[in-house]
Scaffold this motif. Sequence first.
Motif, PDB file in Angstrom:
ATOM      1  N   TRP A   1       0.862  -1.183   0.000  1.00 32.37           N
ATOM      2  CA  TRP A   1       0.000   0.000   0.000  1.00 32.37           C
ATOM      3  C   TRP A   1       0.895   1.229   0.000  1.00 32.37           C
ATOM      4  CZ3 TRP A   1      -2.454   1.820   5.207  1.00 32.37           C
ATOM      5  CH2 TRP A   1      -3.121   3.022   5.021  1.00 32.37           C
TER       6      TRP A   1
ATOM      7  N   CYS B   1      -9.985   5.752   3.575  1.00 33.73           N
ATOM      8  CA  CYS B   1      -8.578   5.388   3.632  1.00 33.73           C
ATOM      9  C   CYS B   1      -7.954   6.142   4.807  1.00 33.73           C
ATOM     10  CB  CYS B   1      -7.907   5.780   2.324  1.00 33.73           C
ATOM     11  SG  CYS B   1      -6.113   5.682   2.382  1.00 33.73           S
TER      12      CYS B   1
ATOM     13  N   CYS C   1      -5.621   8.879   2.879  1.00 30.10           N
ATOM     14  CA  CYS C   1      -6.080   9.939   1.965  1.00 30.10           C
ATOM     15  C   CYS C   1      -7.584  10.189   2.018  1.00 30.10           C
ATOM     16  CB  CYS C   1      -5.616   9.645   0.542  1.00 30.10           C
ATOM     17  SG  CYS C   1      -6.441   8.274  -0.232  1.00 30.10           S
TER      18      CYS C   1
ATOM     19  N   CYS D   1     -10.338   6.500  -1.897  1.00 30.08           N
ATOM     20  CA  CYS D   1      -8.899   6.283  -1.758  1.00 30.08           C
ATOM     21  C   CYS D   1      -8.213   6.435  -3.119  1.00 30.08           C
ATOM     22  CB  CYS D   1      -8.640   4.886  -1.205  1.00 30.08           C
ATOM     23  SG  CYS D   1      -6.882   4.492  -1.107  1.00 30.08           S
ATOM     24  N   ASN D   2      -7.185   7.248  -3.149  1.00 29.38           N
ATOM     25  CA  ASN D   2      -6.418   7.435  -4.392  1.00 29.38           C
ATOM     26  C   ASN D   2      -5.034   6.805  -4.325  1.00 29.38           C
ATOM     27  OD1 ASN D   2      -8.313   9.062  -5.921  1.00 29.38           O
ATOM     28  ND2 ASN D   2      -7.979  10.611  -4.348  1.00 29.38           N
ATOM     29  N   CYS D   3      -4.770   6.023  -3.305  1.00 29.06           N
ATOM     30  CA  CYS D   3      -3.448   5.424  -3.138  1.00 29.06           C
ATOM     31  C   CYS D   3      -3.178   4.384  -4.229  1.00 29.06           C
ATOM     32  CB  CYS D   3      -3.331   4.749  -1.774  1.00 29.06           C
ATOM     33  SG  CYS D   3      -3.495   5.888  -0.389  1.00 29.06           S
TER      34      CYS D   3
HETATM   35 ZN   LIG Z   1      -5.671   6.076   0.190  1.00 25.73          ZN
END
Ligand SMILES: [Zn+2]
Length: 190
Positions: free
Chosen positions: A129, A167, A170, A174-176
Amino acid sequence: MSTHQIQISAFQDWMKCAVLDIANQELGEGYFKSVLDELKGYALTINCLFKGQYLIGFSLSYRCSLGQFIDATQSHMSISLSSSARILVVKTIVVKAEHQRKGCGTGLLKHLIEEAFREDTKAILALGWKSKSGVNIQHLMATFGFEERCEIKEFWKSGSEKYQYQCPDCGHPCNCSAIIYSKLLSNSNS
Ligand SMILES: [Zn+2]
């Protein structure tokens, strides 16, 4: 450093609440439920890490073919294995915040690698992650000689929208990114 009575056990039903607590705390409320939903149809293995009688972490893994994994994750990676090769996917390794950096994650991963070596498993793939603070399992991957294969942007975005989870890094959605690591096992000629 104090000595730890660390022990790994296979998941049993009575551990469910503690596993969910750790998942919600460390990975975000609701995330783990989405993972279980997403992986319906796979035989999942949950290994639980105990310190004395307290559950302090766990790993979630499953077995499939390389082709299945690539289809499911839409990942583009070149790896010298046929798509029918059996692999072990390390989906999650999580340790309670107060017990991190004490070799707990190492213990969980070592256990999985030893298991994979005993079976007809050609490779282990692990999902990292990548958040603002770096990749959560980078240190573990380096320790055990995993190679970084590819990055999948916004890997959890649609899941976080569908399952409405936050998240921890973020927010929502979630943009991870996910980073996929691999370790080829050389037991195929034994
Ligand atoms: Zn995220």
